[in-house]
Design a protein around this motif. Sequence first.
Motif, PDB file in Angstrom:
ATOM      1  N   THR A  85       5.418  -0.503  -6.346  1.00  0.00           N
ATOM      2  CA  THR A  85       6.796  -0.725  -6.771  1.00  0.00           C
ATOM      3  C   THR A  85       7.644   0.525  -6.570  1.00  0.00           C
ATOM      4  O   THR A  85       8.803   0.454  -6.132  1.00  0.00           O
ATOM      5  CB  THR A  85       6.837  -1.157  -8.249  1.00  0.00           C
ATOM      6  OG1 THR A  85       6.038  -2.339  -8.424  1.00  0.00           O
ATOM      7  CG2 THR A  85       8.259  -1.451  -8.696  1.00  0.00           C
ATOM      8  N   ALA A  90      11.581  -3.290  -5.556  1.00  0.00           N
ATOM      9  CA  ALA A  90      11.240  -4.634  -6.027  1.00  0.00           C
ATOM     10  C   ALA A  90      10.817  -5.544  -4.879  1.00  0.00           C
ATOM     11  O   ALA A  90      10.651  -6.750  -5.069  1.00  0.00           O
ATOM     12  CB  ALA A  90      12.422  -5.247  -6.762  1.00  0.00           C
ATOM     13  N   LYS A  91      10.637  -4.990  -3.683  1.00  0.00           N
ATOM     14  CA  LYS A  91      10.364  -5.812  -2.504  1.00  0.00           C
ATOM     15  C   LYS A  91       8.869  -5.914  -2.225  1.00  0.00           C
ATOM     16  O   LYS A  91       8.180  -4.904  -2.056  1.00  0.00           O
ATOM     17  CB  LYS A  91      11.074  -5.239  -1.284  1.00  0.00           C
ATOM     18  CG  LYS A  91      10.918  -6.097  -0.022  1.00  0.00           C
ATOM     19  CD  LYS A  91      11.788  -5.576   1.094  1.00  0.00           C
ATOM     20  CE  LYS A  91      11.607  -6.375   2.381  1.00  0.00           C
ATOM     21  NZ  LYS A  91      11.831  -7.817   2.210  1.00  0.00           N
ATOM     22  N   GLN A 136       7.824  -9.532  -8.099  1.00  0.00           N
ATOM     23  CA  GLN A 136       8.320  -9.163  -6.769  1.00  0.00           C
ATOM     24  C   GLN A 136       8.144 -10.305  -5.777  1.00  0.00           C
ATOM     25  O   GLN A 136       9.011 -10.573  -4.947  1.00  0.00           O
ATOM     26  CB  GLN A 136       7.594  -7.914  -6.256  1.00  0.00           C
ATOM     27  CG  GLN A 136       7.966  -6.642  -6.995  1.00  0.00           C
ATOM     28  CD  GLN A 136       6.987  -6.323  -8.099  1.00  0.00           C
ATOM     29  OE1 GLN A 136       6.648  -7.178  -8.925  1.00  0.00           O
ATOM     30  NE2 GLN A 136       6.511  -5.075  -8.137  1.00  0.00           N
TER      31      GLN A 136
END
Length: 264
Positions: A85, A90-91, A136
Amino acid sequence: MGSNGKLVLDFTGKVVLITGAASGIGLATAKMFCRLGACLALVDQDENGLMSILQKCRKIGCEPYGICGDLIVPEEVECIAKKTTERFGAKLDVLVNGAGILHEGTLQSTELECFSHVMDTNVKSAFYLSKLLLPQLLRSKGCIVNVSGVCGLRTFPDRLSYNMSQAAMDQFTRSMALDFGTKGLRVNSVNPGFICTNLHKASGMDDKTYASIVKSSEKSHALGRIGKPSEVASAICFLASPLASFVTGVTLPVDGGKQVMCPP
């Protein structure tokens, strides 16, 4: 579609996390995703092996992020999720739960401690890492590909704990597919048969037994041979791609026809 109108797999800009990335199927999968343009987070407890695959990926042309950690230790799984993270925000588009071990033994010969170790490695680690990274994956409407095994589809003798762990992984796959399908998350598994990796030797199998199984595959597999890690990696990349956009809850045998063969 590529510029020439042909269908291509392209993971450019996609973040892919792979566990068990230092050897076997995980290593082949990391190299394939690397060639397809993915941003990689590679996880393994073998630090030397991890450094090796990082170097291989750099030669291919990508700059992967390596995380050394033991997936059966909850605190280390939490650290892996945190580091991922921190690195990618957040991807997260794809999670490949590839770490696993093989164990031979019946109920009589399998001690409770060994059984727990197999289940922790093959099932609990995937459960916890998936749970931690679920926000995520839901945000990206991504996908999970679990590496299970043909032992989840067919029962083989002298592999009690391993059979159980693979069946559990298949139910984990189907359950998550049902629970999160309407939220855009796809969850599938590949179920490899006998693949030419170090998994069997790592479980204690001697060279003579290994050679015997390779030889017997001429009759025990519909395709007459054992498989290559790259062949499983191809199936993983397909399931993670838009080409499989309407595929979820699938347990895909990548076994050369092993699970459809009748016993000798």
